[in-house]
Scaffold this motif. Structure first.
Motif, PDB file in Angstrom:
ATOM      1  N   MET A  58       0.790  -1.195  -0.185  1.00 53.12           N
ATOM      2  CA  MET A  58       0.160  -0.014   0.049  1.00 53.12           C
ATOM      3  C   MET A  58       0.930   1.340  -0.034  1.00 53.12           C
ATOM      4  O   MET A  58       0.411   2.412   0.385  1.00 53.12           O
ATOM      5  N   LEU A  59       1.971   1.048  -0.425  1.00 57.44           N
ATOM      6  CA  LEU A  59       3.085   2.478  -0.637  1.00 57.44           C
ATOM      7  C   LEU A  59       2.582   3.130  -2.121  1.00 57.44           C
ATOM      8  O   LEU A  59       3.160   3.152  -2.966  1.00 57.44           O
ATOM      9  N   LEU A  60       1.440   3.688  -1.977  1.00 60.75           N
ATOM     10  CA  LEU A  60       0.794   4.316  -2.947  1.00 60.75           C
ATOM     11  C   LEU A  60       1.405   5.603  -3.283  1.00 60.75           C
ATOM     12  O   LEU A  60       1.467   6.366  -2.367  1.00 60.75           O
ATOM     13  N   PRO A  61       1.667   6.084  -4.330  1.00 60.55           N
ATOM     14  CA  PRO A  61       2.324   7.492  -4.698  1.00 60.55           C
ATOM     15  C   PRO A  61       1.491   8.615  -4.116  1.00 60.55           C
ATOM     16  O   PRO A  61       0.071   8.626  -4.044  1.00 60.55           O
ATOM     17  N   GLN A 211     -10.443   4.186   4.777  1.00 57.57           N
ATOM     18  CA  GLN A 211      -9.137   5.062   4.166  1.00 57.57           C
ATOM     19  C   GLN A 211      -8.585   4.050   2.784  1.00 57.57           C
ATOM     20  O   GLN A 211      -8.229   4.855   2.004  1.00 57.57           O
ATOM     21  N   SER A 212      -8.171   2.947   3.349  1.00 56.75           N
ATOM     22  CA  SER A 212      -7.413   1.963   2.479  1.00 56.75           C
ATOM     23  C   SER A 212      -8.463   1.717   1.128  1.00 56.75           C
ATOM     24  O   SER A 212      -7.927   1.955   0.086  1.00 56.75           O
ATOM     25  N   ALA A 217      -9.285   2.796  -4.610  1.00 56.58           N
ATOM     26  CA  ALA A 217     -10.169   3.477  -5.761  1.00 56.58           C
ATOM     27  C   ALA A 217      -9.585   4.544  -6.301  1.00 56.58           C
ATOM     28  O   ALA A 217      -9.426   4.479  -7.659  1.00 56.58           O
ATOM     29  N   ALA A 218      -8.947   5.600  -5.727  1.00 60.09           N
ATOM     30  CA  ALA A 218      -8.263   6.539  -6.300  1.00 60.09           C
ATOM     31  C   ALA A 218      -7.100   6.131  -7.112  1.00 60.09           C
ATOM     32  O   ALA A 218      -6.846   6.626  -8.197  1.00 60.09           O
ATOM     33  N   TYR A 219      -6.108   5.362  -6.491  1.00 60.22           N
ATOM     34  CA  TYR A 219      -5.039   4.884  -7.226  1.00 60.22           C
ATOM     35  C   TYR A 219      -5.408   4.165  -8.535  1.00 60.22           C
ATOM     36  O   TYR A 219      -4.797   4.415  -9.518  1.00 60.22           O
ATOM     37  N   THR A 347     -10.766  -4.760   3.495  1.00 60.20           N
ATOM     38  CA  THR A 347     -11.687  -5.302   4.586  1.00 60.20           C
ATOM     39  C   THR A 347     -11.032  -5.550   6.155  1.00 60.20           C
ATOM     40  O   THR A 347     -11.821  -6.157   6.914  1.00 60.20           O
ATOM     41  N   GLY A 348     -10.160  -4.769   6.319  1.00 58.05           N
ATOM     42  CA  GLY A 348      -9.591  -4.656   7.522  1.00 58.05           C
ATOM     43  C   GLY A 348      -8.599  -5.865   7.883  1.00 58.05           C
ATOM     44  O   GLY A 348      -8.414  -6.871   7.140  1.00 58.05           O
ATOM     45  N   PHE A 349      -8.432  -5.985   9.179  1.00 60.62           N
ATOM     46  CA  PHE A 349      -7.349  -6.799   9.912  1.00 60.62           C
ATOM     47  C   PHE A 349      -7.781  -7.324  11.260  1.00 60.62           C
ATOM     48  O   PHE A 349      -8.555  -6.669  11.987  1.00 60.62           O
TER      49      PHE A 349
END
Length: 438
Positions: A58-61, A211-212, A217-219, A347-349
């Motif tokens: 999840m190291l998205l720009p 948030q994730s 979705a945005a990425y 869907t979380g952890f």
């Protein structure tokens, strides 16, 4: 380090080497430095991953941290430590530029760089690619069985006076969802996208309302301009996270004491009241950004971002060239079937299950209430059957509050655990009554 070097006895064996146990390793090294010529506290750490990492998928720009950089590995415990985020910036030659950004929130990629930098500076032995499979009690000490992740063979047994479990959290998929090359949890996003064999449908599905999910979705919307992105969640809309100062006090170090001593009904009330400080909630700016995208597309008659609110996944099947997903309206107002290239579940952890690690020589019958471990204030698992201690370095939200599964309190929690082990103050600690951001 070879596997054979993981023999012998240590004072502390750390299982897992994410931020929580990394902070503990730093605290141990700094304690040994202050002891000087005295007997050092010996410690070893093992981790299943082949190298240090922190939510690599999840190291998205452009995505930023949701906590202040001051809540790094050490600052709330030892602000003068050489392991602070500020010292990392200084060594990278970026301190002045970061100051000019006028922000408390670095990018997630930069904070990952900081954590990796700190892990590389640790002198204590860390064995990657190694899984702790069972903890036993024998001859007045713990014995922990280790195996190689690569081939599953048992490597060795390590003797330890104390064990600190910091094995983190496990991804959760909805019941009935089977992971596959095209169906996966968001924490694997970047690797799984890179490995997609084909994209015949030009369409993605993102499930989740936090948030994730919004970041994914945005990425996808940015990275695949030829594809539709369908977002499905059970709510009417994304809900904004609460990062206001009074609400953020739930993440202050002294809030752990207040939460731990609260009666069970108050604990649940606090969790319910402040859940949206971090869970199932989205940064307000990102919500507005997604809405603007959807609205702009509606004005142009070209829909690429499609939000399916108040919906659930009724059926999901994966094939070699795609995923068929049926999205059902929760008010029984119909359903939509989509052919997508991948279905991403944000869907979380859930915390790792400690029970499975205790061998038959350790009586844990009075140490759990259902799946929940019974944990003392100093984070030790209640184990009447053994005199030494197993500590849970995280994953104790039910007993210690929301901060236990987040980065907010790793520095102070490491100090609490180390003090319980040594009866020494790990380092000069600031006043816990100072308000900090989440």
């Amino acid at each position: 380090m070879t596997m054979d070097e993981l023999s012998g006895e240590v004072d502390v064996l750390g299982i897992g080497f994410g931020p929580s146990n990394l902070s503990l390793a730093i605290a141990i090294e700094e304690l040994n430095d202050r002891r000087g010529a005295g007997r050092p506290l010996t410690a070893r750490f093992v981790d299943v991953r082949p190298r240090f990492g922190w939510h690599d998928g999840m190291l998205l720009p452009g995505t930023t941290m949701q906590i202040s950089f001051l809540k790094d590995l050490v600052s709330l415990r030892t602000p003068t430590s050489p392991f602070t985020f500020l010292n990392y910036l200084q060594e990278q030659g970026r301190l002045s530029d970061f100051i000019n950004l006028k922000t408390f929130f670095p990018t997630r990629r930069e904070f990952h760089g900081y954590l990796s930098w700190a892990a590389s500076r640790i002198g204590l032995p860390v064995s990657y690619g190694t899984r702790a499979t069972r903890i036993d009690w024998s001859d007045g000490r713990f014995e922990v069985a280790l195996e190689s992740v690569a081939d599953g063979s048992e490597v060795t047994r390590v003797a330890a006076r104390h064990v600190v479990i910091g094995s983190g959290i496990r991804p959760v998929l909805p019941e009935g969802v089977v992971p596959g090359p095209r169906v996966f949890h968001n924490h694997q996003l970047l690797d799984r996208l890179a490995g997609l064999p084909s994209r015949p449908h030009g369409r993605f599905l993102v499930v989740g309302s936090g948030q994730s999910a919004a970041e994914v979705a945005a990425y996808l919307h940015d990275s695949y301009p030829d594809a539709e992105v369908h977002a499905s969640f059970r709510r009417f809309g994304y809900s904004p996270s609460d990062d206001t100062p009074y609400a953020n006090r739930i993440f202050d170090p002294e809030a752990v004491d207040e939460f731990f001593t609260a009666p069970p009904e108050l604990k649940q009330q606090l969790l319910d009241s402040h859940w949206q400080t971090n869970y199932s909630a989205v940064d307000a700016d990102l919500i507005r950004d997604l809405f603007r995208r959807e609205y702009d597309e509606s004005t142009r008659g070209v829909r690429r971002l499609v939000v399916h609110n108040v919906t659930g996944i009724e059926r999901l099947s994966e094939s070699a060239d795609g995923v068929t997903a049926t999205i059902r309206d929760l008010g029984d107002r119909g359903s939509t079937t989509l052919e997508v290239d991948a279905a991403v579940f944000a869907t979380g952890f859930r915390p790792a299950d400690t029970r499975s690690m205790l061998g038959p020589s350790i009586d844990g019958s009075s140490s759990f209430e259902g799946e929940r471990p019974i944990v003392e204030r100093d984070y030790r698992l209640r184990l009447p059957s053994v005199p030494e201690r197993i500590f849970l370095n995280g994953g104790v939200q039910h007993s210690h509050g929301l901060t236990s599964s987040l980065l907010s309190n790793v520095a102070v929690r490491a100090a609490d655990i180390l003090r319980a082990i040594t009866d020494e103050q790990p380092a000069t600690q600031p006043d816990h009554h100072a308000t900090q951001q989440r």
